[in-house]
Design a protein around this motif. Structure first.
Motif, PDB file in Angstrom:
ATOM      1  N   ALA A   1     -68.126  29.827   3.928  1.00 42.48           N
ATOM      2  CA  ALA A   1     -68.211  28.619   3.103  1.00 42.48           C
ATOM      3  C   ALA A   1     -68.227  27.369   3.977  1.00 42.48           C
ATOM      4  O   ALA A   1     -69.022  26.448   3.750  1.00 42.48           O
ATOM      5  N   ALA A   2     -67.379  27.339   4.999  1.00 37.41           N
ATOM      6  CA  ALA A   2     -67.332  26.191   5.906  1.00 37.41           C
ATOM      7  C   ALA A   2     -68.660  26.028   6.642  1.00 37.41           C
ATOM      8  O   ALA A   2     -69.162  24.913   6.780  1.00 37.41           O
ATOM      9  N   ASP A   3     -69.247  27.141   7.094  1.00 37.61           N
ATOM     10  CA  ASP A   3     -70.528  27.092   7.787  1.00 37.61           C
ATOM     11  C   ASP A   3     -71.630  26.545   6.878  1.00 37.61           C
ATOM     12  O   ASP A   3     -72.455  25.742   7.308  1.00 37.61           O
TER      13      ASP A   3
ATOM     14  N   GLN B   1     -60.477  21.555   0.444  1.00 38.99           N
ATOM     15  CA  GLN B   1     -60.521  21.927  -0.968  1.00 38.99           C
ATOM     16  C   GLN B   1     -61.929  22.348  -1.372  1.00 38.99           C
ATOM     17  O   GLN B   1     -62.116  23.288  -2.144  1.00 38.99           O
ATOM     18  N   MET B   2     -62.928  21.629  -0.847  1.00 37.57           N
ATOM     19  CA  MET B   2     -64.317  21.970  -1.152  1.00 37.57           C
ATOM     20  C   MET B   2     -64.666  23.350  -0.595  1.00 37.57           C
ATOM     21  O   MET B   2     -65.318  24.152  -1.268  1.00 37.57           O
ATOM     22  N   ILE B   3     -64.211  23.640   0.613  1.00 35.92           N
ATOM     23  CA  ILE B   3     -64.463  24.949   1.224  1.00 35.92           C
ATOM     24  C   ILE B   3     -63.801  26.050   0.399  1.00 35.92           C
ATOM     25  O   ILE B   3     -64.422  27.081   0.123  1.00 35.92           O
ATOM     26  N   SER B   4     -62.569  25.847  -0.015  1.00 34.47           N
ATOM     27  CA  SER B   4     -61.862  26.849  -0.828  1.00 34.47           C
ATOM     28  C   SER B   4     -62.578  27.092  -2.148  1.00 34.47           C
ATOM     29  O   SER B   4     -62.756  28.238  -2.569  1.00 34.47           O
ATOM     30  N   LYS B   5     -62.985  26.017  -2.810  1.00 35.57           N
ATOM     31  CA  LYS B   5     -63.669  26.147  -4.098  1.00 35.57           C
ATOM     32  C   LYS B   5     -65.014  26.846  -3.933  1.00 35.57           C
ATOM     33  O   LYS B   5     -65.382  27.716  -4.724  1.00 35.57           O
ATOM     34  N   TYR B   6     -65.763  26.476  -2.893  1.00 29.31           N
ATOM     35  CA  TYR B   6     -67.060  27.099  -2.630  1.00 29.31           C
ATOM     36  C   TYR B   6     -66.888  28.590  -2.360  1.00 29.31           C
ATOM     37  O   TYR B   6     -67.648  29.417  -2.881  1.00 29.31           O
ATOM     38  N   ALA B   7     -65.898  28.935  -1.548  1.00 29.26           N
ATOM     39  CA  ALA B   7     -65.638  30.345  -1.240  1.00 29.26           C
ATOM     40  C   ALA B   7     -65.279  31.123  -2.494  1.00 29.26           C
ATOM     41  O   ALA B   7     -65.701  32.269  -2.673  1.00 29.26           O
ATOM     42  N   GLU B   8     -64.526  30.502  -3.383  1.00 31.75           N
ATOM     43  CA  GLU B   8     -64.137  31.150  -4.640  1.00 31.75           C
ATOM     44  C   GLU B   8     -65.347  31.350  -5.557  1.00 31.75           C
ATOM     45  O   GLU B   8     -65.541  32.434  -6.103  1.00 31.75           O
TER      46      GLU B   8
END
Length: 94
Positions: free
Chosen positions: A21-23, A5-12
């Motif tokens: 975002a994951a990196d 969820q954090m990766i998705s939000k960061y990417a958005e």
């Protein structure tokens, strides 16, 4: 919030791919862990302070077995949020 969820939000928010975002999140966690291993404290502006606290070995009580037990020395990670964040979160009525 989970890691995904954090990766998705960061990417958005940053308008980047999920892989980027994951990196970036993994890099932040890696740098944080290395700083804690090296210095025992890490201050992150607008977030707070992470620190490793050491506990000596001590006596404890096992309520299940009703016996005293020795708790070995260990470390605990503590997070102290910054003042502004603490005011916003702790004084908010939920």
């Amino acid at each position: 919030m989970t890691r995904q969820q954090m990766i998705s939000k960061y990417a958005e928010v940053q308008e980047c791919t999920r892989e980027q975002a994951a990196d970036r999140i993994d890099a932040f966690v890696t740098v944080l862990a290395e700083g804690l291993e090296k210095d025992g404290k890490v201050n992150v502006k607008y977030l707070g302070r992470f620190e490793v606290r050491k506990f000596k070995s001590h006596q404890g009580y096992n309520f299940k077995d009703k016996q005293c037990m020795k708790i070995p020395a260990h470390n605990v990670l503590k997070f102290i949020p910054c003042v502004q964040w603490r005011k916003e979160l702790l004084h908010k009525v939920i």
